[in-house]
Design a protein around this motif. Sequence first.
Motif, PDB file in Angstrom:
ATOM      1  N   TYR A  71       0.773  -1.169  -0.137  1.00 56.08           N
ATOM      2  CA  TYR A  71       0.003   0.149  -0.117  1.00 56.08           C
ATOM      3  C   TYR A  71       0.842   1.167  -0.106  1.00 56.08           C
ATOM      4  N   LEU A  72       1.861   1.298   0.854  1.00 58.87           N
ATOM      5  CA  LEU A  72       2.818   2.467   0.740  1.00 58.87           C
ATOM      6  C   LEU A  72       3.810   2.790  -0.311  1.00 58.87           C
ATOM      7  N   ARG A  73       4.197   1.369  -0.783  1.00 57.66           N
ATOM      8  CA  ARG A  73       4.723   1.687  -2.105  1.00 57.66           C
ATOM      9  C   ARG A  73       3.765   2.172  -3.296  1.00 57.66           C
ATOM     10  N   ASP A  74       2.701   1.668  -3.231  1.00 65.34           N
ATOM     11  CA  ASP A  74       1.768   2.187  -4.317  1.00 65.34           C
ATOM     12  C   ASP A  74       1.535   3.707  -4.136  1.00 65.34           C
ATOM     13  N   LEU A  75       1.411   4.148  -2.754  1.00 68.15           N
ATOM     14  CA  LEU A  75       0.890   5.533  -2.391  1.00 68.15           C
ATOM     15  C   LEU A  75       2.187   6.353  -2.873  1.00 68.15           C
ATOM     16  N   LEU A  76       3.478   6.041  -2.777  1.00 69.80           N
ATOM     17  CA  LEU A  76       4.406   6.993  -3.139  1.00 69.80           C
ATOM     18  C   LEU A  76       5.122   6.847  -4.277  1.00 69.80           C
ATOM     19  N   LYS A  77       4.679   5.864  -5.193  1.00 76.63           N
ATOM     20  CA  LYS A  77       5.503   5.433  -6.386  1.00 76.63           C
ATOM     21  C   LYS A  77       5.643   6.693  -7.532  1.00 76.63           C
ATOM     22  N   GLU A  78       4.306   7.361  -7.339  1.00 74.70           N
ATOM     23  CA  GLU A  78       4.277   8.563  -8.344  1.00 74.70           C
ATOM     24  C   GLU A  78       4.621   9.697  -7.980  1.00 74.70           C
ATOM     25  N   ARG A  79       5.059   9.861  -6.451  1.00 74.90           N
ATOM     26  CA  ARG A  79       5.178  11.109  -5.969  1.00 74.90           C
ATOM     27  C   ARG A  79       6.728  11.412  -5.465  1.00 74.90           C
ATOM     28  N   LYS A  80       7.034  12.545  -5.356  1.00 77.92           N
ATOM     29  CA  LYS A  80       8.167  13.106  -4.994  1.00 77.92           C
ATOM     30  C   LYS A  80       8.269  13.216  -3.678  1.00 77.92           C
ATOM     31  N   TYR A  81       8.764  12.435  -2.819  1.00 70.93           N
ATOM     32  CA  TYR A  81       8.498  12.519  -1.181  1.00 70.93           C
ATOM     33  C   TYR A  81       9.817  12.510  -0.463  1.00 70.93           C
ATOM     34  N   LEU A  82       9.418  13.153   0.944  1.00 69.90           N
ATOM     35  CA  LEU A  82      10.501  13.223   1.990  1.00 69.90           C
ATOM     36  C   LEU A  82       9.991  12.542   2.943  1.00 69.90           C
ATOM     37  N   VAL A  83      10.662  11.710   3.345  1.00 68.68           N
ATOM     38  CA  VAL A  83      10.198  10.682   4.872  1.00 68.68           C
ATOM     39  C   VAL A  83      11.487  10.915   5.613  1.00 68.68           C
ATOM     40  N   VAL A  84      11.066  11.432   6.951  1.00 69.94           N
ATOM     41  CA  VAL A  84      12.189  11.544   7.918  1.00 69.94           C
ATOM     42  C   VAL A  84      11.849  10.270   8.917  1.00 69.94           C
ATOM     43  N   VAL A  85      12.961   9.400   9.190  1.00 73.04           N
ATOM     44  CA  VAL A  85      12.792   8.154   9.992  1.00 73.04           C
ATOM     45  C   VAL A  85      13.758   8.839  11.200  1.00 73.04           C
ATOM     46  N   ASP A  86      13.249   9.037  12.110  1.00 77.19           N
ATOM     47  CA  ASP A  86      13.928   9.788  13.232  1.00 77.19           C
ATOM     48  C   ASP A  86      14.283   8.792  14.369  1.00 77.19           C
ATOM     49  N   ASP A  87      15.469   8.739  14.947  1.00 78.35           N
ATOM     50  CA  ASP A  87      15.776   7.911  16.206  1.00 78.35           C
ATOM     51  C   ASP A  87      15.961   6.666  15.859  1.00 78.35           C
ATOM     52  N   VAL A  88      16.615   6.118  14.973  1.00 79.77           N
ATOM     53  CA  VAL A  88      17.015   4.803  14.567  1.00 79.77           C
ATOM     54  C   VAL A  88      18.029   4.209  15.478  1.00 79.77           C
ATOM     55  N   TRP A  89      17.703   3.296  16.075  1.00 78.54           N
ATOM     56  CA  TRP A  89      18.746   2.479  17.165  1.00 78.54           C
ATOM     57  C   TRP A  89      19.162   1.229  16.445  1.00 78.54           C
ATOM     58  N   HIS A  90      18.461   0.425  15.385  1.00 79.34           N
ATOM     59  CA  HIS A  90      18.932  -0.817  15.083  1.00 79.34           C
ATOM     60  C   HIS A  90      18.884  -0.705  13.443  1.00 79.34           C
ATOM     61  N   ARG A  91      19.753  -1.269  12.929  1.00 85.72           N
ATOM     62  CA  ARG A  91      20.060  -1.238  11.409  1.00 85.72           C
ATOM     63  C   ARG A  91      18.642  -2.060  10.782  1.00 85.72           C
ATOM     64  N   GLU A  92      18.243  -2.997  11.533  1.00 81.96           N
ATOM     65  CA  GLU A  92      17.145  -3.985  11.237  1.00 81.96           C
ATOM     66  C   GLU A  92      15.775  -2.932  10.853  1.00 81.96           C
ATOM     67  N   ALA A  93      15.564  -2.190  11.738  1.00 80.60           N
ATOM     68  CA  ALA A  93      14.500  -1.342  11.721  1.00 80.60           C
ATOM     69  C   ALA A  93      14.280  -0.506  10.206  1.00 80.60           C
ATOM     70  N   TRP A  94      15.520  -0.009   9.736  1.00 78.74           N
ATOM     71  CA  TRP A  94      15.598   0.700   8.730  1.00 78.74           C
ATOM     72  C   TRP A  94      15.268  -0.572   7.603  1.00 78.74           C
ATOM     73  N   GLU A  95      16.023  -1.404   7.585  1.00 80.06           N
ATOM     74  CA  GLU A  95      15.728  -2.412   6.492  1.00 80.06           C
ATOM     75  C   GLU A  95      14.571  -3.021   6.481  1.00 80.06           C
ATOM     76  N   SER A  96      13.582  -2.977   7.610  1.00 82.14           N
ATOM     77  CA  SER A  96      12.137  -3.430   7.421  1.00 82.14           C
ATOM     78  C   SER A  96      11.660  -2.361   6.685  1.00 82.14           C
ATOM     79  N   LEU A  97      11.853  -1.022   6.972  1.00 82.98           N
ATOM     80  CA  LEU A  97      11.048   0.212   6.118  1.00 82.98           C
ATOM     81  C   LEU A  97      11.563   0.383   4.819  1.00 82.98           C
ATOM     82  N   LYS A  98      12.906   0.287   4.353  1.00 81.99           N
ATOM     83  CA  LYS A  98      13.046   0.673   3.070  1.00 81.99           C
ATOM     84  C   LYS A  98      12.647  -0.079   1.911  1.00 81.99           C
TER      85      LYS A  98
END
Length: 199
Positions: free
Chosen positions: A68-95
């Motif tokens: 759903y999120l990929r479809d929502l963003l695929k045609e848009r120029k977006y800025l996403v801030v992912v604040d206060d990441v403690w574990h690389r796995e958190a970013w891996e699960s979002l990217k």
Amino acid sequence: MGGLGKTTLARNLYNSPSLSFHTRAWICVSQQYSTPDLLQSIIKSIKGHSEEMLKLIKEMSERDLVTYLRDLLKERKYLVVVDDVWHREAWESLKRALPDNNNGSRVILTTRKEEVAERVDDKGFSHKLRFLNNEESWDLLCKKLRPEKKMVGAELFSPSMERLAKEMVEKCRGFSYRKGVDEWQKVKTHLWQHMKNDC
């Protein structure tokens, strides 16, 4: 390290009217996180918090949220801030939910963990914040005390208060390292004693 201004810097960029993005989203990850909750937060940041939207995403699986999120963003120029990441796995699960459209979209990630910043993305840029030097700290203190006036040093303080203020500026570098109420209580007591002696 906490308290250097990572979130403040990211917030200033996020709110900057000079940066042109169709869509903006901000999430805070922290030490304890749930990937579905993070994905839902990004979607809510973009689509809003209507009852219908909340019901829709609550019923989605993690895989559905990613799609759903990929479809929502695929045609848009977006800025996403992912604040206060403690574990690389958190970013891996979002990217995987943030498409690279080659259209100028950006993700800003803040972390106090150097190993997380270094391993986020080969194409990314890492900016490491530093402490202010004594002169920069002094200028900042003076601006905070009298933002409407361009006064410095002797114009702001009596000689004894200026000595105390300069001493504080020199020692402030260590404040970020202090942990717990006891340490902050010592700082407060020490400062209060100096102020009482000065009166």
